[in-house]
Design a protein around this motif. Structure first.
Motif, PDB file in Angstrom:
ATOM      1  N   ILE A 155       1.392  -3.455   4.172  1.00 41.20           N
ATOM      2  CA  ILE A 155       2.627  -3.427   3.393  1.00 41.20           C
ATOM      3  C   ILE A 155       3.341  -4.733   3.677  1.00 41.20           C
ATOM      4  O   ILE A 155       3.650  -5.044   4.836  1.00 41.20           O
ATOM      5  CB  ILE A 155       3.523  -2.239   3.790  1.00 41.20           C
ATOM      6  CG1 ILE A 155       2.769  -0.915   3.636  1.00 41.20           C
ATOM      7  CG2 ILE A 155       4.804  -2.238   2.965  1.00 41.20           C
ATOM      8  CD1 ILE A 155       3.510   0.263   4.251  1.00 41.20           C
ATOM      9  N   GLN A 177       5.981   0.484   9.961  1.00 42.76           N
ATOM     10  CA  GLN A 177       6.493  -0.722   9.330  1.00 42.76           C
ATOM     11  C   GLN A 177       7.828  -1.137   9.936  1.00 42.76           C
ATOM     12  O   GLN A 177       8.508  -0.338  10.600  1.00 42.76           O
ATOM     13  CB  GLN A 177       6.636  -0.560   7.816  1.00 42.76           C
ATOM     14  CG  GLN A 177       7.699   0.406   7.355  1.00 42.76           C
ATOM     15  CD  GLN A 177       7.880   0.390   5.852  1.00 42.76           C
ATOM     16  OE1 GLN A 177       7.715  -0.629   5.198  1.00 42.76           O
ATOM     17  NE2 GLN A 177       8.220   1.539   5.272  1.00 42.76           N
ATOM     18  N   SER A 200       3.075  -5.479  -6.086  1.00 42.00           N
ATOM     19  CA  SER A 200       4.108  -4.474  -6.293  1.00 42.00           C
ATOM     20  C   SER A 200       5.487  -5.120  -6.345  1.00 42.00           C
ATOM     21  O   SER A 200       5.699  -6.220  -5.820  1.00 42.00           O
ATOM     22  CB  SER A 200       4.052  -3.439  -5.161  1.00 42.00           C
ATOM     23  OG  SER A 200       4.984  -2.407  -5.382  1.00 42.00           O
ATOM     24  N   ARG A 225       3.125  -6.760  -1.637  1.00 41.91           N
ATOM     25  CA  ARG A 225       1.856  -6.031  -1.666  1.00 41.91           C
ATOM     26  C   ARG A 225       2.037  -4.674  -0.992  1.00 41.91           C
ATOM     27  O   ARG A 225       2.555  -4.568   0.122  1.00 41.91           O
ATOM     28  CB  ARG A 225       0.798  -6.834  -0.916  1.00 41.91           C
ATOM     29  CG  ARG A 225      -0.618  -6.300  -1.010  1.00 41.91           C
ATOM     30  CD  ARG A 225      -1.261  -6.679  -2.306  1.00 41.91           C
ATOM     31  NE  ARG A 225      -2.674  -6.274  -2.348  1.00 41.91           N
ATOM     32  CZ  ARG A 225      -3.421  -6.353  -3.434  1.00 41.91           C
ATOM     33  NH1 ARG A 225      -2.911  -6.839  -4.564  1.00 41.91           N
ATOM     34  NH2 ARG A 225      -4.678  -5.968  -3.424  1.00 41.91           N
ATOM     35  N   GLN A 226       1.649  -3.625  -1.683  1.00 43.17           N
ATOM     36  CA  GLN A 226       1.584  -2.281  -1.108  1.00 43.17           C
ATOM     37  C   GLN A 226       0.611  -1.447  -1.929  1.00 43.17           C
ATOM     38  O   GLN A 226       0.373  -1.733  -3.105  1.00 43.17           O
ATOM     39  CB  GLN A 226       2.964  -1.619  -1.052  1.00 43.17           C
ATOM     40  CG  GLN A 226       3.637  -1.403  -2.391  1.00 43.17           C
ATOM     41  CD  GLN A 226       4.944  -0.644  -2.274  1.00 43.17           C
ATOM     42  OE1 GLN A 226       5.210   0.018  -1.273  1.00 43.17           O
ATOM     43  NE2 GLN A 226       5.774  -0.727  -3.308  1.00 43.17           N
ATOM     44  N   TYR A 227       0.037  -0.423  -1.316  1.00 44.04           N
ATOM     45  CA  TYR A 227      -0.977   0.423  -1.956  1.00 44.04           C
ATOM     46  C   TYR A 227      -2.196  -0.381  -2.410  1.00 44.04           C
ATOM     47  O   TYR A 227      -2.940   0.050  -3.296  1.00 44.04           O
ATOM     48  CB  TYR A 227      -0.417   1.184  -3.159  1.00 44.04           C
ATOM     49  CG  TYR A 227       0.833   1.965  -2.902  1.00 44.04           C
ATOM     50  CD1 TYR A 227       0.841   3.052  -2.031  1.00 44.04           C
ATOM     51  CD2 TYR A 227       2.037   1.622  -3.528  1.00 44.04           C
ATOM     52  CE1 TYR A 227       1.999   3.776  -1.808  1.00 44.04           C
ATOM     53  CE2 TYR A 227       3.193   2.341  -3.310  1.00 44.04           C
ATOM     54  CZ  TYR A 227       3.166   3.419  -2.445  1.00 44.04           C
ATOM     55  OH  TYR A 227       4.322   4.126  -2.220  1.00 44.04           O
ATOM     56  N   ARG A 254      -0.269   1.029   6.049  1.00 43.78           N
ATOM     57  CA  ARG A 254      -0.383   2.412   5.597  1.00 43.78           C
ATOM     58  C   ARG A 254      -1.831   2.861   5.724  1.00 43.78           C
ATOM     59  O   ARG A 254      -2.741   2.188   5.233  1.00 43.78           O
ATOM     60  CB  ARG A 254       0.081   2.544   4.147  1.00 43.78           C
ATOM     61  CG  ARG A 254      -0.195   3.910   3.540  1.00 43.78           C
ATOM     62  CD  ARG A 254       0.192   3.988   2.077  1.00 43.78           C
ATOM     63  NE  ARG A 254       1.656   4.057   1.914  1.00 43.78           N
ATOM     64  CZ  ARG A 254       2.414   3.068   1.517  1.00 43.78           C
ATOM     65  NH1 ARG A 254       1.837   1.870   1.252  1.00 43.78           N
ATOM     66  NH2 ARG A 254       3.707   3.203   1.376  1.00 43.78           N
TER      67      ARG A 254
END
Length: 546
Positions: free
Chosen positions: A307, A271, A334, A328-330, A291
């Protein structure tokens, strides 16, 4: 001269042994009450403030104390499985040690407490508890190669729903674990002529658990009791230099392999973090990357993906800092945020909002990363004023270890989960007075199939602490905590209260008294016995400082 060098070399060896190999000690389990056993604060010496000032000029010192006392417990079994029922008394003893060394290329701090509880009528309740904070930082090659280590040990409860104990698991030890862990990381830094700085690091970490006493372990559902865990992370971080002016950027590539018991994870992240200053105080911030995540067993939600987070930051010298990001993550929407505001010279407000996917074991190491130390003792982020130098004559730090575990006390199992947490604290410090008020909340979503109750756990609560130094000889601390949790289809409410009094008899001798109380009301559970449970402990003891 040679003896002094030998002592310092021995201390340096002890510090690093504690940081990397301290599994030889037997740590102890953390109670849900704010109490820390029957220890008397080191600051109870008559000249504690003068000693703290003098310590600031000492590059090397070792000091400590020995303690002996008694404790009455109203509910030895803690209302749960294991142990012996009824009330009873115990004999408590302990030793505390504190050490600091600072030289041109090494800084190390260590605080250790060993407490033992002997129950003459109930030998199955005998236990030994260990408390440890250790930090060390060494410069191996000037300006290029560094080695950092951190370690902890602390009594830790494994579930809010098991046997209760008002004083760190010294009786109802079936619901407690000796929890301890470490982080060791070498870092290689390279400056690129004002354009960038490269930081290559390898971090090795581990968490370990063992039973506290002779009581059989309490059942933990729906997953097994906590397992030892190890993780290795390799990362490369390239940060922009001064030549880029208002634009700051960071390129990060990292890989982590971790395992605990039958579970294992592999994570790879690449990242870029960007920060563009519109003026001296205000900046636009963001991070973009990808990720890749693999888990055994397979998670019920795919967390591999992009991510993409963006937001802003605002800084006004050291008195005000604000950071907020959304994105946005996972593969979830977020948000993260942080606030630090020193309202006056005496008061500060801190707040954090975070969103992470991790295991309960790894959350302990997150707390360890927030630990800091100076010659006065150890502290956690948010527990001090940002610029404490504005005040003089404050109550000195006791020098004792501090608990790095999350406030929410959610189940310490092996399950990979998503944690969304929010914490806000007010710290107010004056000569002879310290107030701390904290509100917290957590939402935990299991990412592994749950066969009992709901995939989600939620908890919110508050914690209040007040310390007053009535005189150089007499001080008092009052602390209370109340929380409500929804777990496994039911609801439980836990209240804890602790009072500690310290009185210095002479330069090295002091006495203390304490009262610890904890109560739980659990409703609508189908897998445990619901109802009210409480525990009261009353203790007193004598302490010698050396």
């Amino acid at each position: 001269m040679n003896a002094g060098r030998g002592a310092r070399s021995a201390l340096r060896g002890c510090l690093w042994a504690a940081l990397s190999l301290f599994g030889i000690v037997v740590p102890a389990a953390r109670a849900q009450t704010p109490s820390q056993g029957t220890e008397v604060d080191a600051g109870s010496k008559p000249d504690a403030e003068d000693a703290a000032v003098a310590a600031a000029s000492r590059p090397f010192f070792v000091d400590g104390a020995a303690y002996l006392g008694g404790l009455y417990d109203s509910d030895l079994a803690g209302g749960g499985n294991g142990g012996s029922g009824g009330s009873g008394g115990s004999v408590q003893g302990g030793v505390d040690l504190r050490a600091h060394e600072q030289s041109a290329h090494f800084v190390g701090d260590l605080a250790y407490g060993l407490n033992a509880n002997y129950h003459p009528d109930h030998p199955d309740l005998n236990s030994i508890q260990n408390y440890l904070n250790a930090l060390g930082h060494a410069e191996l090659v000037p300006e290029h190669l560094y080695l950092t280590g951190r370690a902890f040990a602390w009594p830790t409860f494994i579930t809010r729903l098991g046997p209760l104990d008002a004083g760190n698991g010294n009786s109802a030890s079936g619901n407690s674990r000796n929890a301890y862990g470490y982080l060791v990381s070498p870092d290689f830094l390279l400056q690129l002529d004002g354009y960038a700085q490269s930081d290559l690091s390898i971090q090795q970490s581990g968490q370990f658990f063992s039973t506290l006493g002779n009581n059989p372990p309490a059942a933990l559902f729906p997953f097994g009791t906590p397992s030892s865990a190890q993780a290795t992370t390799v990362s490369e971080r390239i940060t922009s230099g001064e030549n880029f002016g208002r634009l700051k950027w960071v390129l990060i590539a990292s890989g982590t392999d971790s395992a605990q018991g039958a579970f294992s994870q592999r994570e790879r992240i690449g990242q870029a973090e960007l920060e563009y200053h519109l003026d001296r105080n205000f900046a636009l911030v963001g991070n973009v990357g990808y990720r890749n995540y693999a888990s055994r067993p397979t998670l019920n939600h795919n967390i591999s993906g992009i991510i993409a987070m963006g937001g802003f930051s605002y800084e006004l010298d050291n008195s005000f800092e604000l950071l907020a990001k959304y994105g946005r993550q996972y593969n979830f929407d977020s948000y993260t945020g942080k606030l630090l505001w020193q309202v006056t010279a005496e008061s500060a407000v801190t707040a954090t909002v975070d969103d992470t996917v991790t295991t309960p074991q790894e959350r302990l190491l997150m707390g360890l990363n927030g630990l800091s130390a100076d010659q006065g003792g150890f502290s956690l982020s948010g527990s001090n004023l940002p610029d404490q130098a504005l005040l003089t004559g404050l109550i000195p730090n006791t020098g004792a270890p501090v608990d790095i575990a999350p406030l929410d006390g959610l189940a310490l199992d092996n399950a990979m989960s998503r944690y969304r947490t929010a914490t806000a604290s007010l710290v107010h410090k004056m000569p002879r007075w310290t107030y701390t008020v904290t509100a917290y909340g957590s939402v935990r979503d299991y990412l592994l199939p749950v066969t009992v109750g709901s995939l989600r756990q939620t908890i919110y609560g508050g914690d209040v602490s007040l310390t007053h130094e009535l005189s150089h000889e007499f001080s008092a601390t009052i602390r209370g905590d109340y929380s409500i949790a929804h777990e496994f289809g039911g609801i439980d409410k836990i209240a804890g209260f602790n009072v500690t009094l310290n009185y210095a008899l002479a330069e090295n001798w002091s006495i203390n008294g304490q009262a610890n109380y904890i109560s739980r009301d659990a409703r609508n559970f189908t897998v445990i016995s619901a109802g009210n449970t409480s525990d009261l402990q009353l203790g007193a003891g004598l302490r010698y400082n050396f």
